[in-house]
Structure formats: C-alpha cells, structure tokens
Design an enzyme around this catalytic site. Structure first.
Site, mmCIF file in Angstrom:
data_model
loop_
_atom_site.group_PDB
_atom_site.id
_atom_site.type_symbol
_atom_site.label_atom_id
_atom_site.label_comp_id
_atom_site.label_asym_id
_atom_site.label_seq_id
_atom_site.Cartn_x
_atom_site.Cartn_y
_atom_site.Cartn_z
ATOM 1 N N LYS A 1 2.792 2.511 -3.405
ATOM 2 C CA LYS A 1 1.745 2.638 -4.438
ATOM 3 C C LYS A 1 0.748 3.988 -4.116
ATOM 4 O O LYS A 1 0.482 4.543 -5.006
ATOM 5 C CB LYS A 1 0.822 1.214 -4.242
ATOM 6 C CG LYS A 1 -0.340 1.307 -5.102
ATOM 7 C CD LYS A 1 -1.220 -0.030 -5.224
ATOM 8 C CE LYS A 1 -1.998 -0.348 -3.915
ATOM 9 N NZ LYS A 1 -3.443 0.260 -3.797
ATOM 10 N N CYS B 1 0.739 -1.350 -0.070
ATOM 11 C CA CYS B 1 0.044 -0.144 0.130
ATOM 12 C C CYS B 1 0.844 1.367 -0.152
ATOM 13 O O CYS B 1 0.281 2.216 -0.818
ATOM 14 C CB CYS B 1 -0.840 0.015 1.088
ATOM 15 S SG CYS B 1 -2.199 -1.190 1.176
ATOM 16 N N PHE B 2 1.803 1.487 0.971
ATOM 17 C CA PHE B 2 2.311 2.691 1.208
ATOM 18 C C PHE B 2 3.025 3.273 -0.124
ATOM 19 O O PHE B 2 2.634 4.519 -0.391
ATOM 20 C CB PHE B 2 3.285 2.526 2.150
ATOM 21 C CG PHE B 2 2.659 2.640 3.761
ATOM 22 C CD1 PHE B 2 1.409 3.013 3.828
ATOM 23 C CD2 PHE B 2 3.527 2.509 4.883
ATOM 24 C CE1 PHE B 2 0.843 2.788 5.162
ATOM 25 C CE2 PHE B 2 3.181 2.391 6.180
ATOM 26 C CZ PHE B 2 1.650 2.576 6.073
HETATM 27 P P1 NAD Z 1 -5.105 -8.754 -3.730
HETATM 28 O O1 NAD Z 1 -4.037 -8.907 -4.801
HETATM 29 O O2 NAD Z 1 -4.575 -9.691 -2.602
HETATM 30 O O3 NAD Z 1 -6.642 -9.348 -4.283
HETATM 31 C C1 NAD Z 1 -7.388 -8.777 -5.126
HETATM 32 C C2 NAD Z 1 -8.112 -9.894 -5.828
HETATM 33 O O4 NAD Z 1 -8.871 -9.357 -6.812
HETATM 34 C C3 NAD Z 1 -7.065 -11.049 -6.532
HETATM 35 O O5 NAD Z 1 -7.442 -12.311 -5.830
HETATM 36 C C4 NAD Z 1 -7.626 -10.979 -7.951
HETATM 37 O O6 NAD Z 1 -7.470 -12.315 -8.685
HETATM 38 C C5 NAD Z 1 -9.186 -10.418 -7.778
HETATM 39 N N1 NAD Z 1 -9.447 -9.771 -8.868
HETATM 40 C C6 NAD Z 1 -9.053 -8.766 -9.766
HETATM 41 N N2 NAD Z 1 -9.749 -8.443 -10.784
HETATM 42 C C7 NAD Z 1 -11.000 -9.076 -10.459
HETATM 43 C C8 NAD Z 1 -12.322 -9.099 -11.251
HETATM 44 N N3 NAD Z 1 -12.379 -8.450 -12.421
HETATM 45 N N4 NAD Z 1 -13.339 -10.154 -10.824
HETATM 46 C C9 NAD Z 1 -12.967 -10.852 -9.715
HETATM 47 N N5 NAD Z 1 -12.028 -10.979 -9.079
HETATM 48 C C10 NAD Z 1 -10.884 -10.048 -9.361
HETATM 49 O O7 NAD Z 1 -5.357 -7.294 -3.211
HETATM 50 P P2 NAD Z 1 -5.563 -6.827 -1.717
HETATM 51 O O8 NAD Z 1 -4.108 -6.565 -1.025
HETATM 52 O O9 NAD Z 1 -6.640 -7.269 -1.040
HETATM 53 O O10 NAD Z 1 -6.024 -5.249 -2.046
HETATM 54 C C11 NAD Z 1 -7.113 -4.846 -2.688
HETATM 55 C C12 NAD Z 1 -7.356 -3.533 -2.487
HETATM 56 O O11 NAD Z 1 -7.438 -3.089 -1.349
HETATM 57 C C13 NAD Z 1 -6.371 -2.711 -2.998
HETATM 58 O O12 NAD Z 1 -6.697 -1.549 -3.781
HETATM 59 C C14 NAD Z 1 -5.638 -2.338 -2.016
HETATM 60 O O13 NAD Z 1 -4.893 -1.091 -2.317
HETATM 61 C C15 NAD Z 1 -6.524 -1.986 -0.998
HETATM 62 N N6 NAD Z 1 -6.147 -2.260 0.355
HETATM 63 C C16 NAD Z 1 -5.088 -3.229 0.753
HETATM 64 C C17 NAD Z 1 -4.781 -3.258 2.049
HETATM 65 C C18 NAD Z 1 -3.846 -4.468 2.420
HETATM 66 O O14 NAD Z 1 -3.650 -4.454 3.733
HETATM 67 N N7 NAD Z 1 -3.555 -5.535 1.569
HETATM 68 C C19 NAD Z 1 -5.322 -2.637 3.221
HETATM 69 C C20 NAD Z 1 -6.272 -1.703 2.647
HETATM 70 C C21 NAD Z 1 -6.462 -1.462 1.270
HETATM 71 C C1 UDX Z 2 -0.803 -0.276 5.814
HETATM 72 C C2 UDX Z 2 -1.564 0.872 6.665
HETATM 73 O O1 UDX Z 2 -1.149 0.604 8.182
HETATM 74 C C3 UDX Z 2 -3.279 0.339 6.863
HETATM 75 O O2 UDX Z 2 -3.910 1.297 7.641
HETATM 76 C C4 UDX Z 2 -3.371 0.355 5.341
HETATM 77 O O3 UDX Z 2 -4.792 -0.065 5.358
HETATM 78 C C5 UDX Z 2 -2.778 -0.654 4.446
HETATM 79 O O4 UDX Z 2 -1.388 -0.238 4.700
HETATM 80 P P1 UDX Z 2 0.250 -2.741 6.300
HETATM 81 O O5 UDX Z 2 1.111 -2.277 4.894
HETATM 82 O O6 UDX Z 2 -0.621 -3.907 5.971
HETATM 83 O O7 UDX Z 2 -1.005 -1.323 6.800
HETATM 84 O O8 UDX Z 2 1.265 -2.580 7.315
HETATM 85 P P2 UDX Z 2 1.597 -1.591 8.247
HETATM 86 O O9 UDX Z 2 1.621 -1.860 9.647
HETATM 87 O O10 UDX Z 2 1.336 -0.109 8.151
HETATM 88 O O11 UDX Z 2 3.149 -1.522 7.991
HETATM 89 C C6 UDX Z 2 3.564 -1.078 6.612
HETATM 90 C C7 UDX Z 2 5.162 -1.058 6.604
HETATM 91 O O12 UDX Z 2 5.878 0.035 7.669
HETATM 92 C C8 UDX Z 2 5.973 -2.316 7.176
HETATM 93 O O13 UDX Z 2 6.987 -2.734 6.340
HETATM 94 C C9 UDX Z 2 6.228 -2.058 8.617
HETATM 95 O O14 UDX Z 2 7.326 -2.786 9.063
HETATM 96 C C10 UDX Z 2 6.909 -0.774 8.408
HETATM 97 N N1 UDX Z 2 6.855 0.188 9.735
HETATM 98 C C11 UDX Z 2 5.513 0.240 10.565
HETATM 99 C C12 UDX Z 2 7.992 0.769 10.226
HETATM 100 O O15 UDX Z 2 8.946 0.641 9.499
HETATM 101 N N2 UDX Z 2 7.873 1.268 11.537
HETATM 102 C C13 UDX Z 2 6.703 1.496 12.064
HETATM 103 O O16 UDX Z 2 6.937 2.293 13.044
HETATM 104 C C14 UDX Z 2 5.593 0.959 11.513
#
Ligand code: NAD
Ligand code: UDX
Length: 470
Positions: free
Chosen positions: A281, A278-279
């Site tokens: 991107k 996430c971060f």
């Molecule tokens: P992911 O890649 O784990 O999952 C996405 C899924 O969507 C995949 O399994 C893919 O096959 C499926 N997909 C794609 N196109 C599709 C379609 N047209 N129909 C059906 N399935 C389809 O991604 P993620 O980490 O779950 O992230 C999803 C979104 O949430 C992103 O926008 C991300 O930025 C956001 N997000 C992620 C996190 C996190 O911690 N990973 C946290 C907050 C927000």
């Molecule tokens: C982040 C946001 O925290 C969450 O709210 C959002 O929905 C998705 O993106 P995530 O990437 O899953 O979540 O984990 P996070 O705990 O935020 O850590 C991100 C990265 O920062 C990791 O590599 C972690 O090790 C690093 N980190 C975190 C540090 O280096 N120092 C810190 O103090 C905290």
C-alpha cells in the site's frame, strides 16, 4: 508547556490499540480513551478476548483498562474532553476513482477530521498516526479550520508516524529505535505542540531517540522507511531466484552480505513474498505521489519492488506445479501458515492468499492450518468460489493427512518442532515439502524421504528432473 493529561485516539485497530495501551501503561497520569466507529471492535477491546493477537498486549490492556485506558464508541465525547487527539484510522489503497489501485484512500481520515472539527470546543493538538501521503497535514488543517463552528479554537497538527511491526508491536513500542515527530517547528505555537508530544513520549523513550522534523519530512519518512524495508526483501528475493539457477545458497549469500556493516543483517530473509497491510500500500502510494509530481522514473523504480514481490509469489506456485509433475489437479496440498507473518492473526496482503489462488486455479485442493487465523477470515479473503476447494483445519495433522504436498507460508515456530517423521507417514508418496520461509531442517526432511524445495537453495536433483517434465 503544560503536560498533557487527556488523550483520545480515533481508530482502535492494530496501531491505535497497542500504541494507546503502551502510552497508558507508561503514563499513569494521562487518561487515554480509544474510540472507534465499530461497535464490535470496541466490545472486543472491552472483553477478555481482544480483537487482535499481539504477544504481550493482553497483559498491558488488562492492567490499565478501566484505570487510565478506556475503549468507547463515543467519538464526539472523547474528542470534546481531550487535549490531544491521535488519528489512527485505516488509509487503504483506493479501489475506485482517480488514483485507483495506487493512491491512499483518505475517506476515513477526512471523516475523522470533520468529526473533530464539529465537536471541538477547545484547542486540540492533532497527531497524524496513520500513514498518509506527504502534505496530508495541509489538507487536514483546511478541513479542521473551515468546519469548526466554535470561534477561536486552535488546531495544531503533528505528524507522528508509527514504526511498530505486527507480532513485535509491544517490544517495538516499549523500546522504539526512534520516535519521529513532525510539526511546524518554525513557529512558537507549532514548537509548543511538538514539545507537548515529546513530553508524552519522554515518559519512557530516551530524549535522544525522539527526533523532530518538519511536517513534510516526517510524513515522507514513513513512506520512505517502508519502501526501503520492502526493497531489501525484494532484493534478496531476486537473489533467491538467481541462487536456484546457479546453485548458490541464498542464506549463505544473505549472511555474507549482511555482515558488511554498511548493509546490515536485518530484513534479508528470502521468503515467498512480503505481505501485511503496509508495504505494498505504501509503495504504491509513494509511486503515485512521484507520478503526480512528474517523476515517472522514480515511480517506476519503486513499483519494481512490488513487481518483484508478485514475481516471487507466482514463481513459488510455478515451482510447486512443475515439481509435482506439472499437474496438481485434484491433489491435496497442506498449507501451513496463512497469516502474513508469525505471531499475528493478521492476513492482510498475506502471500498465502495469492499462492492459494494460484494453486486452486490449477485444480488443487487446499487444507489450510494456521495457529491464529480463524476459518471465517480465510473465507472472507479467499472468496466463495475458492472456498469450494479449501478445507480450514483445526490441527496441523488434519491438514497434512493424505496430502501430496505441504507448503510453508508463515514462519510460525511450532512448524519447526513438528514430528516430521510421523507427518511423512500420513502423507501420500512421493511427499513434497515446499518451504517458502526457510525455517525447516531441509537435510533432515530429505533423510526422512521428503522431496524438498526450499526457496533460494540449491535444487534437489529430483526437482531439476521434474522441471520441464511433460
Ligand atoms: P485498522 O484497520 O486495524 O484500524 C483502523 C480503525 O479505524 C478501524 O477499527 C476502523 O473502524 C476505525 N475507523 C475508521 N474511520 C473511523 C472514524 N472516522 N472514526 C472512528 N474510527 C474509525 O488499521 P491499522 O492497521 O491500525 O492501521 C491504521 C493506520 O496506521 C494506517 O494508516 C496504517 O497504514 C498505519 N500503520 C499500520 C501499521 C500496522 O502494522 N498495521 C504500522 C504502522 C502504521
Ligand atoms: C512493517 C514495518 O516493518 C513497520 O515498521 C511498519 O510500521 C509497518 O509495516 P509489518 O508489516 O507489521 O511492519 O511486518 P514486517 O516485519 O515488516 O514484515 C512485513 C512482511 O515482510 C512480512 O510478510 C514478513 O514475513 C516479510 N519479511 C520480513 C520477509 O519476507 N523477509 C524479511 O527479511 C523480513
């Protein structure tokens, strides 16, 4: 508003899976179907080995699956049969074309919207769960309205960004700091859609923690939240470099500033760099949006957060090389931890990838051990050429035996409890520890005989003299 009884979620990933599992657990009256185009992913969700590792997730899925939680590849059928659709597909950084390397790639989102339009026979509430650029809802609305073959079908679009962090997803979903819902609250139908989603969350989230906003504020708040969080890490990492140069201790500085309630103590842990999907991107995307709106100075400000993160990773590699007498060619380096943070098997944008490449470029041989990352994932991330210099190890001992140095890339708890005296015994001498997460007892390691580099800590005299050595 009539309460929602059927939900479909498109995208069974790190967000869609856990989020829907939590809704199913907290709302037994709602039938939740999670769909994905990936058959292997859905098969894994339906098996005893779930596709993602997340503490507490298995229990919830095993409890609800087959009752009111279903995983399927029948995307069309699930869309047709539900009232509310969460879209939780991936929105990665664009790799080609306009905005390449910066903008969010909305291909998957648009495809999902077109599928929704094509098979919706009744009104739907569409919930943006994916992180998207601000004003995406506007574009999605057009795609939905212009592609639906059935007359009179109404689509209400909401933004409901997800704030869970991996490794703590279940705790975060169970008791979120807040739930944010954006919608067209200025008109009655828009307000009714917002109320319907508020109704879902109200099953377990206190009303005062459910915030409503206009669509664009909700979309932008997600990018802003991630940018602010990452900014804190880059700020403390910048301090870590200055601490090493001045003899200050970054953990003491972090504690001292974090006790100021205006600053707060969380997210101030210096590290080898932030990773995760996430971060980076989301900041690149935020900066791109700023550029598109003629705000290059604002874009530059946020870019620098990513720039500092890259600097931190390369600084760590340089420190390792200079400490080891300016040559790591042919040396065996144990890498403990490969996931981007503890309690997850996710490796997306993990700092271990860049650090690993940096070390290999200088001729090192890597022994990688991570409790949750499979060798196949490491091979996929690192590429064929780099894999010639990598051994994926099944145990930490295998990774450490005969190694000249060990670097800590992930803060897994188990690393703290290892028998470091025994480890010293099986390593080459002088034995180096490079702690990129500040989790080990550095004094104890020094007493054992290790030469220790800990990010942002006063430098070991040995490291000072190695610095700049020929
Ligand atoms: P992911 O890649 O784990 O999952 C996405 C899924 O969507 C995949 O399994 C893919 O096959 C499926 N997909 C794609 N196109 C599709 C379609 N047209 N129909 C059906 N399935 C389809 O991604 P993620 O980490 O779950 O992230 C999803 C979104 O949430 C992103 O926008 C991300 O930025 C956001 N997000 C992620 C996190 C996190 O911690 N990973 C946290 C907050 C927000
Ligand atoms: C982040 C946001 O925290 C969450 O709210 C959002 O929905 C998705 O993106 P995530 O990437 O899953 O979540 O984990 P996070 O705990 O935020 O850590 C991100 C990265 O920062 C990791 O590599 C972690 O090790 C690093 N980190 C975190 C540090 O280096 N120092 C810190 O103090 C905290």
């Amino acid at each position: 508003t009539r309460p929602i009884t059927t939900i479909c979620c498109i995208g069974a990933g790190y967000v869609g899976g856990p989020t829907m599992a939590m809704i199913a657990k907290k709302c037994p009256q709602i039938s939740v179907t999670v769909v994905d185009i990936s058959q292997p992913r859905i098969d894994a969700w339906n098996s005893s080995e779930l596709p993602i590792y997340e503490p507490g997730l298995d229990e919830i899925v095993f409890e609800c699956r087959g009752k009111n939680l279903f995983f399927s590849t029948d995307v069309e059928g699930a869309i047709r049969d539900c009232e509310m659709i969460f879209v939780s597909v991936n929105t990665p950084t664009k790799k080609t074309g306009l905005g390449k390397g910066k903008a969010a790639d909305l291909t998957y989102w648009e495809l999902a919207a077109r599928t929704i339009a094509a098979c919706s026979e009744s009104d739907k509430i569409i919930v943006e769960k994916s992180t998207v650029p601000v004003r995406t809802a506007e574009a999605i609305e057009k795609v939905l309205q212009r592609n639906c073959p059935h007359d009179g079908v109404r689509f209400d679009i909401l933004s409901n960004p997800e704030f869970l962090a991996e490794g703590t997803a279940i705790v975060d979903l169970d008791a979120p700091d807040r739930v944010l819902i954006g919608g067209k609250i200025e008109n009655a139908k828009g307000q009714a859609a917002v109320d319907a989603l508020v109704g879902v969350y109200s099953n377990w989230v206190p009303k005062e923690n459910i915030l409503t906003a206009n669509l664009w504020s909700a979309e932008l708040s997600k990018l802003a939240a991630n940018a602010f969080l990452a900014q804190r890490i880059s700020s403390i990492n910048a301090m870590s470099a200055l601490c090493e140069a001045t003899g200050a201790d970054v953990q003491q500085v972090s504690h001292a500033i974090g006790t100021d309630t205006r600053i707060g103590s969380k997210f101030l842990n210096a590290s080898v760099g932030f990773g995760g999907s996430c971060f980076q991107k989301d900041i690149l995307n935020l900066a791109y949006i700023c550029e598109c709106h003629g705000l290059p100075e604002v874009a530059e400000y946020w870019h620098s957060v990513v720039g500092m993160n890259d600097y931190q990773k390369s600084r760590f590699v340089k420190r390792m090389i200079s400490a080891m007498f300016n040559t790591i060619s042919g040396k065996k380096i144990s890498m403990l931890g490969y996931a981007f943070k503890k309690d997850t098997g996710d490796t997306r944008e993990s700092p271990a990838i860049d650090v690993g490449h940096g070390l290999i470029e200088d001729g090192a041989k890597l022994n990688i051990y991570d409790p949750k990352v499979a060798a196949a994932q490491i091979a996929l991330d690192m590429g064929e050429e780099a894999m010639k210099s990598i051994t994926c190890c099944k145990t930490h001992t295998e990774s450490l035996t005969g190694a000249h140095a060990v670097c800590i890339m992930t803060e897994w708890d188990e690393f703290k409890t290892y028998d470091w005296e025994a480890i010293y015994g099986v390593m080459q001498k002088p034995a180096f520890v490079f702690d990129g997460r500040l989790i080990l007892d550095h004094q104890k390691l020094k007493d054992i005989g290790f030469i220790v580099y800990a990010l942002g800590k006063p430098l070991d005299p040995f490291l000072c003299s190695a610095e700049g050595a020929p």
